[in-house]
Design a protein around this motif. Structure first.
Motif, PDB file in Angstrom:
ATOM      1  N   GLN A 138       0.893  -1.104   0.171  1.00  7.46           N
ATOM      2  CA  GLN A 138      -0.040   0.081   0.041  1.00  7.46           C
ATOM      3  C   GLN A 138       0.960   1.230   0.091  1.00  7.46           C
ATOM      4  N   ALA A 139       2.091   1.117  -0.640  1.00  8.57           N
ATOM      5  CA  ALA A 139       2.856   2.308  -0.427  1.00  8.57           C
ATOM      6  C   ALA A 139       2.240   3.766  -1.128  1.00  8.57           C
ATOM      7  N   GLY A 140       1.628   3.513  -2.026  1.00 16.39           N
ATOM      8  CA  GLY A 140       0.922   4.731  -2.577  1.00 16.39           C
ATOM      9  C   GLY A 140      -0.080   5.386  -1.696  1.00 16.39           C
ATOM     10  N   ASN A 141      -0.642   4.660  -0.656  1.00 21.73           N
ATOM     11  CA  ASN A 141      -1.519   5.343   0.216  1.00 21.73           C
ATOM     12  C   ASN A 141      -1.164   5.970   1.584  1.00 21.73           C
TER      13      ASN A 141
ATOM     14  N   VAL B 267      14.157  -4.661  -0.366  1.00 29.24           N
ATOM     15  CA  VAL B 267      14.222  -4.509  -1.827  1.00 29.24           C
ATOM     16  C   VAL B 267      12.626  -4.378  -2.276  1.00 29.24           C
ATOM     17  N   VAL B 268      11.825  -5.291  -1.624  1.00 27.41           N
ATOM     18  CA  VAL B 268      10.623  -5.225  -1.955  1.00 27.41           C
ATOM     19  C   VAL B 268       9.653  -3.948  -1.786  1.00 27.41           C
ATOM     20  N   LYS B 269      10.012  -3.241  -0.470  1.00 25.58           N
ATOM     21  CA  LYS B 269       9.622  -2.057   0.030  1.00 25.58           C
ATOM     22  C   LYS B 269      10.057  -0.963  -1.016  1.00 25.58           C
ATOM     23  N   ILE B 270      11.327  -1.261  -1.378  1.00 24.97           N
ATOM     24  CA  ILE B 270      11.784  -0.013  -2.314  1.00 24.97           C
ATOM     25  C   ILE B 270      11.329   0.030  -3.644  1.00 24.97           C
TER      26      ILE B 270
ATOM     27  N   ALA C  93       8.348  -1.228  -4.328  1.00 26.86           N
ATOM     28  CA  ALA C  93       7.072  -0.439  -4.139  1.00 26.86           C
ATOM     29  C   ALA C  93       6.918   1.004  -4.310  1.00 26.86           C
ATOM     30  N   VAL C  94       7.659   1.571  -3.506  1.00 29.80           N
ATOM     31  CA  VAL C  94       7.780   2.958  -3.456  1.00 29.80           C
ATOM     32  C   VAL C  94       8.420   3.809  -4.692  1.00 29.80           C
ATOM     33  N   GLN C  95       9.408   2.903  -5.428  1.00 27.63           N
ATOM     34  CA  GLN C  95       9.803   3.371  -6.640  1.00 27.63           C
ATOM     35  C   GLN C  95       8.701   3.709  -7.725  1.00 27.63           C
ATOM     36  N   LYS C  96       7.821   2.616  -7.509  1.00 26.19           N
ATOM     37  CA  LYS C  96       6.824   2.328  -8.868  1.00 26.19           C
ATOM     38  C   LYS C  96       5.774   3.514  -8.451  1.00 26.19           C
ATOM     39  N   VAL C  97       5.524   3.853  -7.203  1.00 24.54           N
ATOM     40  CA  VAL C  97       4.752   4.946  -7.178  1.00 24.54           C
ATOM     41  C   VAL C  97       5.233   6.033  -7.772  1.00 24.54           C
ATOM     42  N   ALA C  98       6.483   6.209  -7.407  1.00 21.16           N
ATOM     43  CA  ALA C  98       7.368   7.731  -8.287  1.00 21.16           C
ATOM     44  C   ALA C  98       7.320   7.597  -9.713  1.00 21.16           C
TER      45      ALA C  98
END
Ligand code: BGC
Length: 757
Positions: free
Chosen positions: A57-60, A81-84, A86-91
């Protein structure tokens, strides 16, 4: 016409760091910046901490929302790496311009495979090993999504009360500069692969000179001292191509470093030619209000104008720079310049080509905390330990018989990695007891007893055991805990006392006014000594301690600092002699706190002590203690012995830009193979300003077989004689010099020569 052209050139140079070097990058970034709104530009200057990111839910999350709005340039201290990803994907999918984020972390002395704390690493005097530690740290961190580390920390520190002395390379500018170079090289390589990360040299500048050794305290010094003794390691990192610089919390010349134009622009960019970007330390901009420079809007504008490009955590840039621009306090050129430098860093890291360059889950699964990395960490750790004393051949221990390990640090895993090991799983490290048992083998009986609590004061023990590094608390009476230990020692052949500081007694915000081993452990040590058994003190510490008494009474002392994930095994290797210790101190160890600051490269003063005397009235000394340290800079023993022949110079009178060859014959005069750090010092006898009594100018770590002799030579040129004079001009002067060589800064062979222009 010509004037106009020159002006244009100047303008070009002023607005960009690397653009002249890489036209493709320049064009790409110019193109991108044309599309950016002011808010998006300010977003690039914003570096929040990881915050509330939840995978899936990184985007939320709050941060996620800001990323979508283009209000974030990077994030730091996210692990996985999984979290990173996910966040990069939002960006790159949900923000308007799809600009990738940069991901930073305090990877200070290793990632999951933890190497010894930096102060310990510096005691290896082994640049290949130090570079290798940075390379492995970069490869593990990058395998987990990180592309930027807040390291190397190169603050010169001469005051061991300052806890952050643990994070640096000691007291010497020359050694510190060599290490700065090695670390930058190890982290960055040439950015050719996804296992290179960007380094950030910190804390610029002079953070290690905090008054009274109290963290975050005021710093003040002359320019001559600054240039000669404190700035060289930062400059060395810049010369090595470091991609970023972190401004420090302290003030310099009455202006906090974070708003200090002299430091961040005139010196760093103007004189040193730094092309990367400057990030503040954690809330460094906001703290300038506490420093007394004004409200958040004022200090944010000051920081930008002084040369800061990225604001860590405080969001002063994000929330106030637009207003300052509208009010004419800053210019759009200043914002553009900062934004460009941040974008350039991302470009250099290859994030525009592939935002997921560092997000390779396969690498994360196979390249972190590997057997090979741990093996290297073990080797490096054993090369950092410093044998401070070894009387009567207590060390190395013999296999067979019984070893009694005693002390609150004897069976503690979580304190082994030391301060600033944010990515480590402390519980994976091996304790001294585990390491010793494994190395000793089945024929040696190894027993353990705690012997004492870490200290008598429970509240202090809790403060010293924060961040998951608990030291435990034994409810029994101190006498009972010690009695149990003494019983365990009864039929032992040797006692290994594992005492000292905890991991969190040094590092950030861990200053001390008393540098003794905590009292409960000192009392334990005395009780153990009374048994009359052979004994070795294995000393854990993140700083020089005041161990005059211990040095006088304990037969053997091995200083092991905080050795990282493999500390226990490495200690075992050295105690049993599988590795011969070769570490040499990178700091002076004082007799008491009152002598601080005590450092080897001091000035002579107008009233030095006569040779061989420790006190004389109207001389520069104390009534109650000599000027000597317990252990001098550069000091460290081996299980073998090294002898030095006379120092021979290729000439006693040199003219101009020639090379002088200084040679000393080194002999391994003991019965074991071993490594020795041969150190070269120079003294300029007469100068236009006062000069130190000696300065390290070279060193070589050499391996000699038992009985082997070798000529060790140093080539000295006028470059090695240069210093910043009273006009801050970097030059050398004609006159007499003493050249010295030896195994530490006190015991040296010397020869004199004159060198004229
Ligand atoms: C420290 C820095 C560190 C930063 C980010 C600050 O408190 O002074 O050394 O890099 O935090 O974690």
């Amino acid at each position: 016409m010509r004037k106009k052209f020159l002006f244009l050139l100047l303008l070009l140079w002023a607005v960009s760091g690397l653009q002249a070097q890489d036209p493709k990058m320049n064009a790409f970034i110019s193109d991108l910046m044309k599309k950016m709104t002011l808010e998006e530009k300010l977003g690039q200057l914003n570096l929040p901490g990881a915050g509330d990111i939840v995978t899936g839910q990184a985007g939320n999350s709050d941060i996620g929302k800001k990323i979508k709005e283009g209000k974030v340039g990077g994030l730091f201290n996210i692990k996985s790496v999984v979290k990173i990803r996910a966040v990069q994907k939002v960006a790159v999918e949900e923000s308007r311009l799809k600009i990738p984020l940069i991901f930073g972390m305090d990877v200070i002395h290793g990632y999951e495979t933890v190497f010894p704390i930096p102060l310990a690493l510096s005691c290896s005097w082994d640049m290949q090993e130090i570079e290798a530690s940075a390379r492995i740290a970069a490869s593990e961190a990058s395998a987990d999504g990180i592309c930027w580390t807040f390291s190397p920390m190169v603050d010169i520190a001469r005051d061991p009360r300052w806890g952050r002395i643990a994070e640096g390379n000691g007291e010497d500018a020359y050694l510190g500069s060599q290490i700065a170079k090695a670390m930058v090289k190890g982290y960055q390589g040439n950015f050719s692969s996804n296992s290179n990360i960007m380094a950030c040299v910190k804390h610029y500048a002079l953070y290690g000179a905090a008054e009274g050794g109290r963290d975050y305290n005021t710093t003040d010094m002359s320019r001559v001292r600054m240039y000669n003794e404190y700035l060289p390691p930062y400059k060395a990192a810049v010369d090595a191509g470091v991609g970023s610089v972190m401004s420090s919390f302290n003030e310099v010349d009455g202006v906090p470093a974070t708003a200090n134009k002299f430091l961040l622009t005139d010196l760093l960019r103007g004189q040193w030619g730094f092309k990367g970007f400057v990030v503040t330390d954690y809330t460094g901009i906001n703290e300038m209000s506490e420093h007394g420079l004004g409200d958040l809007q004022t200090v944010s504008a000051l920081a930008l104008k002084a040369g800061v490009d990225m604001d860590m955590v405080g969001e002063g840039f994000l929330t106030t720079l637009k207003k300052s621009l509208d009010e004419g306090r800053i210019t759009i050129g200043q914002i553009d310049n900062a934004c460009r430098l941040v974008l350039e860093a991302k470009y250099i890291l290859g994030l525009f080509d592939n935002p997921y360059k560092y997000c390779d889950e396969k690498r994360a699964a196979t390249e972190i905390y590997t057997e090979a990395n741990r093996k290297t960490a073990r080797q490096i750790a054993s090369d950092c330990f410093v044998l401070l004393k070894n009387q009567g051949g207590v060390l190395p221990l013999k296999r067979g018989g019984k070893v009694a390990v005693v002390g609150p640090l004897g069976d503690n895993k979580v304190n082994m990695t030391g301060t600033w090991s944010v990515a480590a799983d402390f519980s994976k490290a091996n304790s001294l007891l585990e390491g010793l048992k494994a190395v000793a083998g089945a024929n040696t009986k190894v027993v353990y007893a705690r012997g004492s609590n870490f200290d008598y004061d429970k509240a202090f023990v809790e403060r010293a055991g924060i961040f998951g590094k608990s030291l435990g608390w034994d409810q029994r009476q101190p006498a009972e805990i010690t009695e149990e230990a003494l019983n365990s020692c009864k039929d032992a052949d040797v006692i290994v006392a594992a005492l000292g500081e905890s991991a969190e007694m040094s590092g950030e915000s861990s200053s001390r006014s008393n540098l003794d081993i905590p009292k409960a452990q000192e009392d334990l040590l005395e009780a153990l000594l009374k048994t009359g058994k052979p004994m070795v003190l294995v000393l854990f510490t993140g700083r020089p301690l005041t161990v005059k008494w211990e040095n006088e009474h304990v037969p053997a002392i091995l200083n092991v600092w905080f050795g990282g994930s493999e500390a226990g095994s490495a200690i075992g290797d050295v105690l049993f002699g599988d590795t011969n210790p070769s570490g040499k101190l990178s700091t002076t160890w004082p007799q008491n706190v009152g002598q601080i600051p005590l450092y080897y490269n001091h000035k002579n003063t107008g009233r030095p002590l006569p040779e061989g005397q420790w006190f004389q009235k109207f001389r520069s000394n104390y009534l109650d203690v000599s000027n000597d340290p317990v252990y001098p800079f550069g000091y460290g023993l081996s299980y073998t012995s090294f002898t030095y022949g006379d120092l021979k110079l290729s000439s006693n009178a040199i003219k101009g830009n020639q090379t002088l060859k200084a040679t000393v014959t080194l002999t391994n005069s003991g019965s074991r193979d071993g490594k020795e750090v041969v150190q070269l010092y120079i003294r300029q006898l007469v100068g236009s300003i006062t000069r130190p009594v000696k300065e390290l100018k070279g060193f070589q770590k050499v391996f000699l077989k038992a009985g082997e002799s070798r000529d060790i030579s140093f080539n000295i040129t006028p470059e090695d004689l240069k210093f910043y004079n009273g006009d801050l001009k970097y030059d050398w002067e004609s006159g007499d010099y003493i050249i010295m060589a030896g195994g530490n800064s006190r015991d040296l062979k010397s020869a004199k020569l004159s060198w004229s222009k």
